[in-house]
Design a protein around this motif. Structure first.
Motif, PDB file in Angstrom:
ATOM      1  N   LEU A 301     -10.499   0.928 -11.654  1.00 19.34           N
ATOM      2  CA  LEU A 301     -11.188   1.152 -10.378  1.00 19.34           C
ATOM      3  C   LEU A 301     -11.552  -0.187  -9.755  1.00 19.34           C
ATOM      4  O   LEU A 301     -12.190  -1.021 -10.402  1.00 19.34           O
ATOM      5  N   ILE A 302     -11.133  -0.376  -8.508  1.00 16.90           N
ATOM      6  CA  ILE A 302     -11.589  -1.526  -7.719  1.00 16.90           C
ATOM      7  C   ILE A 302     -12.738  -1.023  -6.840  1.00 16.90           C
ATOM      8  O   ILE A 302     -12.522  -0.207  -5.946  1.00 16.90           O
ATOM      9  N   SER A 303     -13.918  -1.464  -7.135  1.00 16.39           N
ATOM     10  CA  SER A 303     -15.095  -0.956  -6.423  1.00 16.39           C
ATOM     11  C   SER A 303     -15.261  -1.634  -5.064  1.00 16.39           C
ATOM     12  O   SER A 303     -14.752  -2.737  -4.819  1.00 16.39           O
ATOM     13  N   ASP A 304     -16.000  -0.962  -4.214  1.00 19.35           N
ATOM     14  CA  ASP A 304     -16.434  -1.525  -2.925  1.00 19.35           C
ATOM     15  C   ASP A 304     -15.273  -1.950  -2.027  1.00 19.35           C
ATOM     16  O   ASP A 304     -15.288  -3.038  -1.430  1.00 19.35           O
ATOM     17  N   ILE A 305     -14.253  -1.115  -1.976  1.00 22.07           N
ATOM     18  CA  ILE A 305     -13.160  -1.324  -1.025  1.00 22.07           C
ATOM     19  C   ILE A 305     -13.175  -0.161  -0.042  1.00 22.07           C
ATOM     20  O   ILE A 305     -13.244   1.003  -0.450  1.00 22.07           O
ATOM     21  N   ASP A 306     -13.143  -0.456   1.231  1.00 22.17           N
ATOM     22  CA  ASP A 306     -13.202   0.592   2.252  1.00 22.17           C
ATOM     23  C   ASP A 306     -11.932   1.422   2.252  1.00 22.17           C
ATOM     24  O   ASP A 306     -10.840   0.937   1.919  1.00 22.17           O
ATOM     25  N   GLU A 307     -12.081   2.674   2.659  1.00 20.23           N
ATOM     26  CA  GLU A 307     -10.946   3.581   2.796  1.00 20.23           C
ATOM     27  C   GLU A 307      -9.848   2.956   3.661  1.00 20.23           C
ATOM     28  O   GLU A 307     -10.110   2.474   4.762  1.00 20.23           O
ATOM     29  N   GLY A 308      -8.636   2.920   3.122  1.00 24.38           N
ATOM     30  CA  GLY A 308      -7.490   2.439   3.878  1.00 24.38           C
ATOM     31  C   GLY A 308      -7.332   0.936   3.945  1.00 24.38           C
ATOM     32  O   GLY A 308      -6.421   0.436   4.626  1.00 24.38           O
ATOM     33  N   ASP A 309      -8.180   0.195   3.244  1.00 26.27           N
ATOM     34  CA  ASP A 309      -8.117  -1.267   3.299  1.00 26.27           C
ATOM     35  C   ASP A 309      -7.077  -1.778   2.298  1.00 26.27           C
ATOM     36  O   ASP A 309      -7.407  -2.362   1.260  1.00 26.27           O
ATOM     37  N   TYR A 310      -5.800  -1.559   2.632  1.00 24.06           N
ATOM     38  CA  TYR A 310      -4.726  -1.995   1.747  1.00 24.06           C
ATOM     39  C   TYR A 310      -4.644  -3.518   1.679  1.00 24.06           C
ATOM     40  O   TYR A 310      -4.189  -4.083   0.682  1.00 24.06           O
ATOM     41  N   ASP A 311      -5.074  -4.183   2.730  1.00 21.07           N
ATOM     42  CA  ASP A 311      -5.094  -5.639   2.729  1.00 21.07           C
ATOM     43  C   ASP A 311      -5.929  -6.154   1.564  1.00 21.07           C
ATOM     44  O   ASP A 311      -5.510  -7.058   0.830  1.00 21.07           O
ATOM     45  N   ASP A 345       1.686   2.781  -4.117  1.00 19.64           N
ATOM     46  CA  ASP A 345       2.843   3.614  -4.434  1.00 19.64           C
ATOM     47  C   ASP A 345       3.330   3.368  -5.858  1.00 19.64           C
ATOM     48  O   ASP A 345       3.636   4.303  -6.594  1.00 19.64           O
ATOM     49  N   GLU A 346       3.369   2.101  -6.260  1.00 18.39           N
ATOM     50  CA  GLU A 346       3.889   1.721  -7.565  1.00 18.39           C
ATOM     51  C   GLU A 346       2.969   2.170  -8.703  1.00 18.39           C
ATOM     52  O   GLU A 346       3.436   2.559  -9.777  1.00 18.39           O
ATOM     53  N   ARG A 347       1.663   2.143  -8.441  1.00 17.40           N
ATOM     54  CA  ARG A 347       0.695   2.427  -9.510  1.00 17.40           C
ATOM     55  C   ARG A 347      -0.100   3.707  -9.257  1.00 17.40           C
ATOM     56  O   ARG A 347      -1.173   3.885  -9.816  1.00 17.40           O
ATOM     57  N   SER A 348       0.439   4.567  -8.423  1.00 19.13           N
ATOM     58  CA  SER A 348      -0.217   5.856  -8.136  1.00 19.13           C
ATOM     59  C   SER A 348      -1.657   5.652  -7.698  1.00 19.13           C
ATOM     60  O   SER A 348      -2.564   6.369  -8.130  1.00 19.13           O
ATOM     61  N   GLY A 349      -1.866   4.663  -6.852  1.00 16.54           N
ATOM     62  CA  GLY A 349      -3.220   4.343  -6.405  1.00 16.54           C
ATOM     63  C   GLY A 349      -3.685   5.214  -5.263  1.00 16.54           C
ATOM     64  O   GLY A 349      -2.892   5.725  -4.473  1.00 16.54           O
ATOM     65  N   GLN A 350      -5.012   5.362  -5.186  1.00 13.61           N
ATOM     66  CA  GLN A 350      -5.578   6.170  -4.114  1.00 13.61           C
ATOM     67  C   GLN A 350      -7.003   5.702  -3.827  1.00 13.61           C
ATOM     68  O   GLN A 350      -7.733   5.308  -4.730  1.00 13.61           O
ATOM     69  N   PHE A 351      -7.366   5.760  -2.540  1.00 10.17           N
ATOM     70  CA  PHE A 351      -8.741   5.446  -2.162  1.00 10.17           C
ATOM     71  C   PHE A 351      -9.638   6.648  -2.476  1.00 10.17           C
ATOM     72  O   PHE A 351      -9.284   7.800  -2.204  1.00 10.17           O
ATOM     73  N   VAL A 352     -10.792   6.353  -3.068  1.00 14.94           N
ATOM     74  CA  VAL A 352     -11.806   7.366  -3.351  1.00 14.94           C
ATOM     75  C   VAL A 352     -13.128   6.825  -2.840  1.00 14.94           C
ATOM     76  O   VAL A 352     -13.226   5.662  -2.403  1.00 14.94           O
ATOM     77  N   SER A 353     -14.163   7.653  -2.915  1.00 13.74           N
ATOM     78  CA  SER A 353     -15.456   7.215  -2.378  1.00 13.74           C
ATOM     79  C   SER A 353     -16.023   6.020  -3.136  1.00 13.74           C
ATOM     80  O   SER A 353     -16.851   5.284  -2.620  1.00 13.74           O
ATOM     81  N   GLY A 355     -14.121   3.491  -4.228  1.00 13.34           N
ATOM     82  CA  GLY A 355     -13.268   2.321  -4.088  1.00 13.34           C
ATOM     83  C   GLY A 355     -11.800   2.706  -4.105  1.00 13.34           C
ATOM     84  O   GLY A 355     -11.372   3.614  -3.400  1.00 13.34           O
ATOM     85  N   PHE A 356     -11.023   2.045  -4.943  1.00 10.56           N
ATOM     86  CA  PHE A 356      -9.582   2.295  -5.055  1.00 10.56           C
ATOM     87  C   PHE A 356      -9.249   2.422  -6.533  1.00 10.56           C
ATOM     88  O   PHE A 356      -9.507   1.518  -7.331  1.00 10.56           O
ATOM     89  N   ILE A 357      -8.697   3.567  -6.922  1.00  8.60           N
ATOM     90  CA  ILE A 357      -8.377   3.809  -8.324  1.00  8.60           C
ATOM     91  C   ILE A 357      -6.865   3.868  -8.482  1.00  8.60           C
ATOM     92  O   ILE A 357      -6.148   4.365  -7.600  1.00  8.60           O
ATOM     93  N   TYR A 358      -6.367   3.359  -9.606  1.00  8.35           N
ATOM     94  CA  TYR A 358      -4.919   3.313  -9.831  1.00  8.35           C
ATOM     95  C   TYR A 358      -4.619   3.397 -11.322  1.00  8.35           C
ATOM     96  O   TYR A 358      -5.494   3.178 -12.180  1.00  8.35           O
TER      97      TYR A 358
END
Length: 384
Positions: A301-311, A345-353, A355-358
């Motif tokens: 889990l990458i914490s504190d990342i806004d929804e859709g912030d792929y950058d 896409d490569e690591r089945s990642g998804q934004f959640v409330s 942060g970003f989990i993969y």
């Protein structure tokens, strides 16, 4: 403070040290061929320690009451045992019910063991009778005067443990002899308040399944479904799991909830990551949550990342992963957003409330999904 006893039942004797967890107590009774119904009368052959409970010798007791009393006594601070001992003596308490109630009324009995410091006398008196005093030394003169007034009041009673002051107020009956007052003996992750016919007991999780049955018996309820129940997360570390755990409790019951909480405590699972994994997969059943717990090390889990912030996802991997390397000279020309989408896409990642989990395991996310009972997880994780 442990209570060392010898208990007799049908001419069989067992040594039991209270407080004790319900499973261990049940085992001792079984090993000694005694009844495992702890509400049945057991004869107290002796109380080896502490002396304050020696009045129970030769009497019959409810072992659950004795265990609850021992838990209360183990949590005594400083001189509270001496206060309790004197209170037992002055009230001629001979039943465990009376003794339990005394543990909730120690503010009625102030014991002064050192009269050389008037400020301390005053502070100790107010602390015992009112529950708190400010730590500010500016109040020292005030408490010194309270100490002098107290010692000059003529209310002091000499005892072998110090000078006793008894407040002129009735003893509160906190324990009614049926249901135990709410008392958190151990640090707990959650509690469940169980109400039935106007009475309430609180069980703290994790605990033995025996504890739940005993609480129902004291309430007079046959089934938990007959009661009004409310679950609450007590430890803020686990607040992210409040909703999924409450759903498990509502749909599957207290035993399933307890098993999950046992694992959370014993396996030191990061609750924020588990909450993200539950949101990621959309699972709700105890089985599926268990699967996620089994595989939690394969998720990150990458914490504190806004929804859709792929950058930011892209920058995180460039900065932290050994798999990717980018020189500083090329950073201005690198598309971090596109790289973040590639990672998702490569690591089945998804934004959640949270942060970003993969997925960060050896194989791929389908290994986890195949273990889940839920049939539509791949749909919920759009794109997988």
């Amino acid at each position: 403070m442990n209570v060392l006893t010898k208990i007799r039942y049908d001419n069989l004797t067992a040594e039991i040290e209270f407080p004790i967890d319900d499973d261990s107590l049940d085992k001792i009774l079984r090993d000694n061929y005694m009844s495992t119904d702890t509400t049945t009368p057991f004869y107290v052959r002796s109380i080896d320690y502490p002396n304050a409970l020696s009045v129970l010798e030769g009497r019959t007791v409810n072992l659950d009451e004795l265990n609850y009393l021992a838990k209360r006594m183990e949590c005594f601070f400083d001189d509270e045992y001496n206060q309790f001992s004197i209170a037992v003596e002055r009230t001629n308490a001979t039943t465990i019910k009376d003794m339990i109630n005394l543990t909730f009324n120690l503010d009625k009995y102030t014991l002064i063991t050192d009269i050389s410091d008037m400020t301390k006398v005053g502070r100790d008196y107010i602390l015992n009778t009112e529950g708190a005093v400010p730590a500010d030394s500016r109040y020292d003169a005030k408490y010194a005067q309270i100490g002098r007034d107290l010692l000059n009041s003529g209310r002091g009673i000499f005892t072998d443990k110090g000078l006793l002051f008894v407040e002129e107020k009735p003893l509160e009956e906190i324990y009614d002899g049926q249901v135990f007052p709410t008392f958190a003996y151990n640090a707990a992750i959650a509690d469940v308040e169980i109400e039935y016919n106007g009475k309430m007991e609180t069980v703290f999780l994790p605990d033995s399944e025996l504890a739940f049955g005993k609480a129902l018996n004291r309430l007079g309820a046959k089934y938990l479904e007959d009661c009004d129940c409310v679950m609450e997360i007590l430890n803020p570390k686990y607040s992210n799991l409040s909703e999924p755990l409450d759903q498990v409790f509502t749909s599957n019951g207290i035993n399933e909830l307890n098993e999950i909480i046992k694992r959370l405590e014993c396996e030191d699972i990061e609750p924020k990551k588990l909450a993200a994994a539950i949101e990621y997969t959309g699972v709700t059943s105890p089985h599926d949550i268990g699967v996620l717990m089994d595989n939690i090390d394969d998720l990150e889990l990458i914490s504190d990342i806004d929804e859709g912030d792929y950058d930011e996802v892209g920058r995180y991997f460039i900065n932290t992963s050994d798999d990717y390397d980018l020189s500083e000279e090329l950073e201005d020309f690198f598309d971090f957003h596109e790289f973040g989408e590639y990672i998702a896409d490569e690591r089945s990642g998804q934004f959640v409330s949270g942060g970003f989990i993969y997925y960060d395991g050896t194989y791929d996310m389908t290994d986890i999904l195949d273990e889940l009972d839920s049939a539509d997880n791949s749909m919920r994780m759009g794109g997988m």
